[in-house]
Each structure stands twice: as structure tokens, then as C-alpha cells.
Design a protein around this motif. Structure first.
Motif, PDB file in Angstrom:
ATOM      1  N   ARG A  27       0.645  -1.034  -0.117  1.00 40.84           N
ATOM      2  CA  ARG A  27      -0.152  -0.053  -0.091  1.00 40.84           C
ATOM      3  C   ARG A  27       0.881   1.454  -0.001  1.00 40.84           C
ATOM      4  NH1 ARG A  27      -3.865  -1.439   4.816  1.00 40.84           N
ATOM      5  NH2 ARG A  27      -1.913  -2.044   5.647  1.00 40.84           N
ATOM      6  N   GLY A  28       2.168   1.167   0.499  1.00 42.14           N
ATOM      7  CA  GLY A  28       2.925   2.408   0.586  1.00 42.14           C
ATOM      8  C   GLY A  28       3.724   2.669  -0.879  1.00 42.14           C
ATOM      9  N   VAL A  29       3.535   1.787  -1.817  1.00 43.02           N
ATOM     10  CA  VAL A  29       4.161   1.988  -3.135  1.00 43.02           C
ATOM     11  C   VAL A  29       3.613   2.800  -4.120  1.00 43.02           C
ATOM     12  CG1 VAL A  29       5.128   0.694  -5.016  1.00 43.02           C
ATOM     13  CG2 VAL A  29       5.404   0.054  -2.773  1.00 43.02           C
ATOM     14  N   VAL A  30       3.966   3.811  -4.604  1.00 41.47           N
ATOM     15  CA  VAL A  30       3.451   4.581  -5.559  1.00 41.47           C
ATOM     16  C   VAL A  30       3.371   3.777  -6.928  1.00 41.47           C
ATOM     17  CG1 VAL A  30       3.310   6.885  -6.894  1.00 41.47           C
ATOM     18  CG2 VAL A  30       3.876   6.742  -4.294  1.00 41.47           C
ATOM     19  N   TYR A  31       4.643   3.205  -7.418  1.00 36.68           N
ATOM     20  CA  TYR A  31       4.854   2.768  -8.613  1.00 36.68           C
ATOM     21  C   TYR A  31       5.787   1.724  -8.594  1.00 36.68           C
ATOM     22  CZ  TYR A  31       5.880   2.662 -13.708  1.00 36.68           C
ATOM     23  OH  TYR A  31       6.025   2.306 -15.056  1.00 36.68           O
ATOM     24  N   PHE A  32       5.866   0.790  -9.252  1.00 38.61           N
ATOM     25  CA  PHE A  32       6.842  -0.143  -9.552  1.00 38.61           C
ATOM     26  C   PHE A  32       7.282  -0.135 -11.093  1.00 38.61           C
ATOM     27  CE2 PHE A  32       4.648  -2.365  -6.250  1.00 38.61           C
ATOM     28  CZ  PHE A  32       5.731  -2.862  -5.383  1.00 38.61           C
ATOM     29  N   ASN A  33       8.474   0.186 -11.598  1.00 33.00           N
ATOM     30  CA  ASN A  33       8.685  -0.036 -13.061  1.00 33.00           C
ATOM     31  C   ASN A  33       8.736  -1.258 -13.413  1.00 33.00           C
ATOM     32  OD1 ASN A  33      11.270  -0.950 -12.728  1.00 33.00           O
ATOM     33  ND2 ASN A  33      12.384   1.096 -13.007  1.00 33.00           N
ATOM     34  N   LYS A  34       8.744  -1.635 -14.872  1.00 33.61           N
ATOM     35  CA  LYS A  34       8.540  -2.801 -15.553  1.00 33.61           C
ATOM     36  C   LYS A  34       9.529  -3.716 -15.063  1.00 33.61           C
ATOM     37  CE  LYS A  34       8.209  -5.202 -19.828  1.00 33.61           C
ATOM     38  NZ  LYS A  34       8.516  -6.516 -19.046  1.00 33.61           N
ATOM     39  N   ALA A  35      11.071  -3.177 -15.033  1.00 36.35           N
ATOM     40  CA  ALA A  35      12.172  -4.005 -14.683  1.00 36.35           C
ATOM     41  C   ALA A  35      11.977  -4.592 -13.335  1.00 36.35           C
ATOM     42  CB  ALA A  35      13.552  -3.199 -14.869  1.00 36.35           C
ATOM     43  N   SER A  36      11.537  -3.591 -12.386  1.00 40.66           N
ATOM     44  CA  SER A  36      11.370  -4.087 -10.875  1.00 40.66           C
ATOM     45  C   SER A  36      10.316  -5.190 -10.690  1.00 40.66           C
ATOM     46  CB  SER A  36      11.065  -3.009  -9.993  1.00 40.66           C
ATOM     47  OG  SER A  36       9.847  -2.360 -10.185  1.00 40.66           O
ATOM     48  N   ARG A  37       9.204  -4.918 -11.574  1.00 44.23           N
ATOM     49  CA  ARG A  37       8.142  -6.085 -11.644  1.00 44.23           C
ATOM     50  C   ARG A  37       8.735  -7.583 -12.178  1.00 44.23           C
ATOM     51  NH1 ARG A  37       5.116  -1.795 -14.130  1.00 44.23           N
ATOM     52  NH2 ARG A  37       5.259  -2.866 -16.313  1.00 44.23           N
ATOM     53  N   ASP A  38       9.293  -7.336 -13.313  1.00 46.41           N
ATOM     54  CA  ASP A  38       9.794  -8.313 -13.879  1.00 46.41           C
ATOM     55  C   ASP A  38      10.618  -9.254 -12.701  1.00 46.41           C
ATOM     56  OD1 ASP A  38       8.437  -8.026 -16.005  1.00 46.41           O
ATOM     57  OD2 ASP A  38      10.116  -7.479 -17.344  1.00 46.41           O
ATOM     58  N   TYR A  39      11.791  -8.440 -12.206  1.00 49.05           N
ATOM     59  CA  TYR A  39      12.657  -9.017 -11.261  1.00 49.05           C
ATOM     60  C   TYR A  39      11.815  -9.818 -10.242  1.00 49.05           C
ATOM     61  CZ  TYR A  39      16.621  -9.342  -8.139  1.00 49.05           C
ATOM     62  OH  TYR A  39      17.529  -9.934  -7.282  1.00 49.05           O
ATOM     63  N   LEU A  40      11.050  -8.858  -9.469  1.00 49.68           N
ATOM     64  CA  LEU A  40      10.375  -9.519  -8.392  1.00 49.68           C
ATOM     65  C   LEU A  40       9.408 -10.585  -8.723  1.00 49.68           C
ATOM     66  CD1 LEU A  40       9.228  -5.868  -6.645  1.00 49.68           C
ATOM     67  CD2 LEU A  40      11.070  -7.559  -5.977  1.00 49.68           C
ATOM     68  N   ALA A  41       8.987 -10.929  -9.895  1.00 51.12           N
ATOM     69  CA  ALA A  41       8.217 -11.713 -10.196  1.00 51.12           C
ATOM     70  C   ALA A  41       8.840 -13.053 -10.060  1.00 51.12           C
ATOM     71  CB  ALA A  41       7.421 -11.434 -11.520  1.00 51.12           C
ATOM     72  N   LYS A  42      10.094 -13.167 -10.587  1.00 52.65           N
ATOM     73  CA  LYS A  42      11.124 -14.285 -10.490  1.00 52.65           C
ATOM     74  C   LYS A  42      11.850 -14.227  -9.385  1.00 52.65           C
ATOM     75  CE  LYS A  42       9.367 -15.249 -14.611  1.00 52.65           C
ATOM     76  NZ  LYS A  42       7.964 -14.603 -14.532  1.00 52.65           N
ATOM     77  N   SER A  43      12.776 -13.510  -9.185  1.00 53.91           N
ATOM     78  CA  SER A  43      13.671 -13.479  -8.065  1.00 53.91           C
ATOM     79  C   SER A  43      13.274 -13.130  -6.740  1.00 53.91           C
ATOM     80  CB  SER A  43      14.948 -12.417  -8.181  1.00 53.91           C
ATOM     81  OG  SER A  43      15.590 -12.743  -9.409  1.00 53.91           O
ATOM     82  N   GLY A  44      12.026 -12.502  -6.729  1.00 57.49           N
ATOM     83  CA  GLY A  44      11.207 -12.187  -5.427  1.00 57.49           C
ATOM     84  C   GLY A  44      10.420 -13.428  -4.756  1.00 57.49           C
ATOM     85  N   SER A  45      10.620 -14.627  -5.585  1.00 56.05           N
ATOM     86  CA  SER A  45       9.797 -15.597  -5.220  1.00 56.05           C
ATOM     87  C   SER A  45      10.792 -16.677  -4.531  1.00 56.05           C
ATOM     88  CB  SER A  45       9.149 -16.548  -6.277  1.00 56.05           C
ATOM     89  OG  SER A  45       8.342 -15.581  -6.932  1.00 56.05           O
ATOM     90  N   ILE A  46      12.034 -16.501  -4.595  1.00 54.55           N
ATOM     91  CA  ILE A  46      13.157 -17.225  -3.897  1.00 54.55           C
ATOM     92  C   ILE A  46      12.824 -17.281  -2.348  1.00 54.55           C
ATOM     93  CG2 ILE A  46      15.540 -17.250  -3.463  1.00 54.55           C
ATOM     94  CD1 ILE A  46      16.143 -15.748  -6.055  1.00 54.55           C
ATOM     95  N   LEU A  47      12.849 -18.627  -1.804  1.00 50.85           N
ATOM     96  CA  LEU A  47      12.586 -18.934  -0.513  1.00 50.85           C
ATOM     97  C   LEU A  47      11.049 -18.284   0.024  1.00 50.85           C
ATOM     98  CD1 LEU A  47      15.977 -18.062   1.605  1.00 50.85           C
ATOM     99  CD2 LEU A  47      15.070 -20.204   0.728  1.00 50.85           C
ATOM    100  N   THR A  48      10.061 -18.358  -0.914  1.00 51.22           N
ATOM    101  CA  THR A  48       8.708 -18.158  -0.850  1.00 51.22           C
ATOM    102  C   THR A  48       7.867 -19.273  -1.000  1.00 51.22           C
ATOM    103  OG1 THR A  48       8.187 -17.390  -2.809  1.00 51.22           O
ATOM    104  CG2 THR A  48       8.999 -15.811  -1.162  1.00 51.22           C
ATOM    105  N   LYS A  49       6.836 -19.498  -0.148  1.00 51.62           N
ATOM    106  CA  LYS A  49       5.791 -20.571  -0.498  1.00 51.62           C
ATOM    107  C   LYS A  49       4.772 -20.334  -1.086  1.00 51.62           C
ATOM    108  CE  LYS A  49       7.206 -23.414   3.666  1.00 51.62           C
ATOM    109  NZ  LYS A  49       6.931 -24.137   4.970  1.00 51.62           N
TER     110      LYS A  49
END
Length: 125
Positions: free
Chosen positions: A58-80
Motif C-alpha cells: 500500500r505504500g508503493v506509488v509505482y513499480f517500474n517494469k524492470a522491478s516488476r519482472d525481477y520481483l516476479a522471478k527472483s522475488g519468489s526465492i525462499l517463498t511458499k
């Protein structure tokens, strides 16, 4: 690192009841550099333990495309699984688009209600 609460310039996170809570700070624009730092710090904090993650964006105003792509893949490391808490129509629209286009590698859902997000994540403890 083994902290009860970890905080960097973008977010704070902690573990409670076997769920990692991740809360972005207010008025953020997330670019690739920020996304990489966030993931690096979270992985270090987790110390090789995999968790379901409650992510309050809720605090985020904007995620740019590169950050969205990175979080979609690498952001899932060690997550269930990931439950994303949103509150604004804009946040929800951006997040829905992210889920459709970026295809996270773990079960990921959007919620406007914290208790429903936690209920979803409890299935992954």
C-alpha cells in the motif's frame, strides 16, 4: 542476519506465526536497483528458511517494469506463497496486471482484507 525485525530504506519485515510480514514504506517508487536490494535483504534475513509471505504494497506509488519482472522471478526465492495487500484501485489494477503479465513462480493472490490474505497464507505454513 537473524533479527526479529529488519528494516532498510524501502521496507521492514519480520516473522510472526511462521509467516514473513513484508511492509513497504510510504510513497515509494520501486526501480530495479531497489527491487534487487529488497530481495537481497529479505533472503539474508530469512537465513535459508522458506516462508509464506504477507506483502503490504500500500505504500508503493509505482513499480517500474524492470522491478516488476525481477520481483516476479527472483522475488519468489525462499517463498511458499505470497499474499499481496492492496487498498487503492490503482494499486489493485497495477498488481493485477503484474500477476497476469509477470507470472510469479509461487501461488500469489491480491487482497484488500488482511485477514483473508493471512487465511490464504496459512495454507502454506
Amino acid at each position: 542476519m537473524n533479527y526479529e525485525l529488519f528494516e532498510n530504506e524501502y521496507a521492514k519485515f519480520w516473522v510472526n506465526n511462521q509467516i514473513l510480514f513484508f511492509e513497504y514504506k510510504p510513497d515509494l517508487v520501486i526501480d530495479l536497483k531497489a527491487a534487487q536490494q529488497i530481495v537481497k535483504d529479505r533472503i539474508t534475513f530469512q537465513n535459508e528458511v522458506t516462508y509464506p509471505i504477507f506483502c503490504d504494497i500500500r505504500g508503493v506509488v509505482y513499480f517500474n517494469k524492470a522491478s516488476r519482472d525481477y520481483l516476479a522471478k527472483s522475488g519468489s526465492i525462499l517463498t511458499k506463497a505470497v499474499g499481496i495487500l492492496v487498498h487503492q484501485k490503482v494499486s489493485k489494477a497495477i498488481s493485477s496486471f503484474y500477476l497476469e503479465i509477470s507470472k510469479p513462480t509461487v501461488p500469489t493472490k491480491l487482497f484488500e482484507d488482511k485477514s483473508k490474505a493471512l487465511q490464504f497464507l496459512s495454507n502454506y505454513i
